[in-house]
Design a protein around this motif. Structure first.
Motif, PDB file in Angstrom:
ATOM      1  N   PRO A 182     -18.561  13.648 -20.733  1.00  0.00           N
ATOM      2  CA  PRO A 182     -17.379  14.044 -19.951  1.00  0.00           C
ATOM      3  C   PRO A 182     -16.115  14.241 -20.774  1.00  0.00           C
ATOM      4  N   PHE A 183     -16.077  13.660 -21.986  1.00  0.00           N
ATOM      5  CA  PHE A 183     -14.896  13.805 -22.840  1.00  0.00           C
ATOM      6  C   PHE A 183     -15.270  14.435 -24.180  1.00  0.00           C
ATOM      7  N   GLY A 184     -16.373  15.183 -24.163  1.00  0.00           N
ATOM      8  CA  GLY A 184     -16.847  15.787 -25.391  1.00  0.00           C
ATOM      9  C   GLY A 184     -16.069  17.022 -25.783  1.00  0.00           C
ATOM     10  N   ALA A 185     -16.474  17.602 -26.896  1.00  0.00           N
ATOM     11  CA  ALA A 185     -15.782  18.768 -27.436  1.00  0.00           C
ATOM     12  C   ALA A 185     -15.870  19.980 -26.521  1.00  0.00           C
ATOM     13  N   TYR A 186     -16.911  20.023 -25.680  1.00  0.00           N
ATOM     14  CA  TYR A 186     -17.117  21.176 -24.805  1.00  0.00           C
ATOM     15  C   TYR A 186     -16.649  20.921 -23.368  1.00  0.00           C
ATOM     16  N   SER A 187     -16.031  19.780 -23.134  1.00  0.00           N
ATOM     17  CA  SER A 187     -15.729  19.334 -21.771  1.00  0.00           C
ATOM     18  C   SER A 187     -14.989  20.377 -20.938  1.00  0.00           C
ATOM     19  N   GLN A 196     -14.450  23.659 -21.495  1.00  0.00           N
ATOM     20  CA  GLN A 196     -15.155  24.924 -21.350  1.00  0.00           C
ATOM     21  C   GLN A 196     -16.359  24.780 -20.434  1.00  0.00           C
ATOM     22  N   VAL A 197     -16.998  23.629 -20.454  1.00  0.00           N
ATOM     23  CA  VAL A 197     -18.132  23.389 -19.553  1.00  0.00           C
ATOM     24  C   VAL A 197     -17.675  23.482 -18.102  1.00  0.00           C
ATOM     25  N   GLN A 198     -16.526  22.900 -17.793  1.00  0.00           N
ATOM     26  CA  GLN A 198     -16.020  22.969 -16.425  1.00  0.00           C
ATOM     27  C   GLN A 198     -15.666  24.406 -16.035  1.00  0.00           C
ATOM     28  N   LEU A 199     -15.082  25.145 -16.961  1.00  0.00           N
ATOM     29  CA  LEU A 199     -14.761  26.550 -16.686  1.00  0.00           C
ATOM     30  C   LEU A 199     -16.038  27.355 -16.441  1.00  0.00           C
ATOM     31  N   ASP A 200     -17.050  27.100 -17.251  1.00  0.00           N
ATOM     32  CA  ASP A 200     -18.326  27.800 -17.066  1.00  0.00           C
ATOM     33  C   ASP A 200     -18.981  27.417 -15.746  1.00  0.00           C
ATOM     34  N   LEU A 201     -18.846  26.156 -15.354  1.00  0.00           N
ATOM     35  CA  LEU A 201     -19.408  25.714 -14.076  1.00  0.00           C
ATOM     36  C   LEU A 201     -18.712  26.409 -12.903  1.00  0.00           C
ATOM     37  N   LEU A 222     -15.144  25.020  -5.663  1.00  0.00           N
ATOM     38  CA  LEU A 222     -13.778  24.620  -5.307  1.00  0.00           C
ATOM     39  C   LEU A 222     -13.479  23.204  -5.779  1.00  0.00           C
ATOM     40  N   ALA A 223     -14.457  22.312  -5.676  1.00  0.00           N
ATOM     41  CA  ALA A 223     -14.259  20.936  -6.138  1.00  0.00           C
ATOM     42  C   ALA A 223     -14.021  20.903  -7.649  1.00  0.00           C
ATOM     43  N   THR A 224     -14.751  21.725  -8.390  1.00  0.00           N
ATOM     44  CA  THR A 224     -14.594  21.778  -9.836  1.00  0.00           C
ATOM     45  C   THR A 224     -13.241  22.395 -10.212  1.00  0.00           C
ATOM     46  N   ILE A 225     -12.825  23.389  -9.447  1.00  0.00           N
ATOM     47  CA  ILE A 225     -11.514  24.004  -9.668  1.00  0.00           C
ATOM     48  C   ILE A 225     -10.402  22.978  -9.474  1.00  0.00           C
ATOM     49  N   GLU A 226     -10.489  22.209  -8.402  1.00  0.00           N
ATOM     50  CA  GLU A 226      -9.462  21.206  -8.132  1.00  0.00           C
ATOM     51  C   GLU A 226      -9.445  20.136  -9.221  1.00  0.00           C
ATOM     52  N   LEU A 258      -6.708  17.784 -13.967  1.00  0.00           N
ATOM     53  CA  LEU A 258      -6.813  17.170 -15.289  1.00  0.00           C
ATOM     54  C   LEU A 258      -6.189  18.008 -16.399  1.00  0.00           C
ATOM     55  N   ASN A 259      -5.993  19.309 -16.123  1.00  0.00           N
ATOM     56  CA  ASN A 259      -5.475  20.208 -17.161  1.00  0.00           C
ATOM     57  C   ASN A 259      -4.338  21.068 -16.607  1.00  0.00           C
ATOM     58  N   PRO A 260      -3.226  20.440 -16.215  1.00  0.00           N
ATOM     59  CA  PRO A 260      -2.152  21.170 -15.525  1.00  0.00           C
ATOM     60  C   PRO A 260      -1.431  22.219 -16.366  1.00  0.00           C
ATOM     61  N   THR A 261      -1.624  22.188 -17.692  1.00  0.00           N
ATOM     62  CA  THR A 261      -0.943  23.163 -18.558  1.00  0.00           C
ATOM     63  C   THR A 261      -1.944  24.011 -19.350  1.00  0.00           C
ATOM     64  N   HIS A 262      -3.169  24.051 -18.899  1.00  0.00           N
ATOM     65  CA  HIS A 262      -4.207  24.785 -19.646  1.00  0.00           C
ATOM     66  C   HIS A 262      -3.899  26.280 -19.681  1.00  0.00           C
ATOM     67  N   GLU A 263      -4.230  26.913 -20.795  1.00  0.00           N
ATOM     68  CA  GLU A 263      -3.919  28.326 -20.985  1.00  0.00           C
ATOM     69  C   GLU A 263      -4.712  29.246 -20.059  1.00  0.00           C
TER      70      GLU A 263
END
Length: 241
Positions: free
Chosen positions: A61-66, A68-73, A87-91, A96-101
């Motif tokens: 859950p805190f790995g290097a791909y964490s 991007q894995v959620q984005l892919d999901l 929708l649950a994954t989006i929320e 967790l990433n309020p300033t993500h690019e």
């Protein structure tokens, strides 16, 4: 024969919505598992991709791909019609990433996912008119795309979002038209007039707004309001309906 055909279609519609498969994801290094997930994504094998991505998400859950894995999901869930999970994954990702690019893309995907909730496999298959269905997912999608345009006006997804908002607006207007017609058929003349006028005010540049004038006219005629009938008829003539 028709009964068997319909049963088959219903079974198919259930299977299409399933997100999990019987595949056992091997315990391999995360980099290797992520590479395999990407192969599944690129080949459109959504079930396999989801299995691998979910395994990565739960094991690391805190790995290097964490992230991007959620984005892919999010994308894989959308493509596989696992809309609630999407929708649950989006929320979760947004929290967790309020300033993500890539938050503009996440917001865009939320709009697409809400739009997809307004679809229905069987309705599409038999070309059923869905204008009288609850438009709540449509309202949410419209709000998502509007927020995208406000927050990220230069996003590469802004242009498509704007086009989709036009389609969503027409869908909402059609729902109001169907509601006004329902009231008319139930001889609820005042309710029909109120809904027609609200439609004209909220969505004035839609085909439904023009069509609602005829509902308004009939309701006024039933009420014997001659001045209102005359005025509405003038609007109909003016718009060549």
């Amino acid at each position: 024969m028709k009964k068997h055909t319909l049963s088959g279609l219903l079974a198919l519609s259930v299977l299409v919505g399933c997100s999990s498969s019987d595949e056992i994801v091997p315990d391999i290094p995360p980099s290797e598992l992520y590479s395999e997930a990407q192969v599944s994504l690129q080949s459109g094998n959504w079930l396999s991709a989801i299995d691998k991505l979910e395994a990565l998400d739960s094991r690391y859950p805190f790995g290097a791909y964490s992230e991007q894995v959620q984005l892919d999901l999010i994308y894989a869930y959308y493509k596989n019609d696992d809309l609630a999970l999407g929708l649950a994954t989006i929320e979760r990702f947004s929290r967790l990433n309020p300033t993500h690019e890539k938050l503009d893309w996440v917001l865009y995907m939320r709009g697409l996912t809400h739009m997809a909730q307004d679809r229905n496999f069987m309705h599409d298959l038999f070309n059923v008119d869905r204008s009288d269905r609850d438009p709540e997912p449509v309202k949410k999608a419209f709000a998502d795309f509007k927020k995208l345009l406000e927050r990220y006006p230069n996003s590469p997804y802004a242009e498509d979002a704007q086009k989709r908002m036009i389609s969503l607006k027409n869908r909402l207007a059609d729902y109001d038209l169907a509601t006004a017609d329902f009231y008319l058929r139930r001889e609820a003349w005042i309710a029909a007039i109120n809904r027609a006028q609200e439609l004209q005010k909220t969505y004035p540049d839609t085909e439904a707004a023009l069509r609602s004038l005829k509902i308004q006219l009939e309701a006024y005629q039933e009420l014997g309001l001659e001045d209102a009938v005359k005025h509405t008829q003038q609007l109909i003539d003016l718009n060549d309906i």
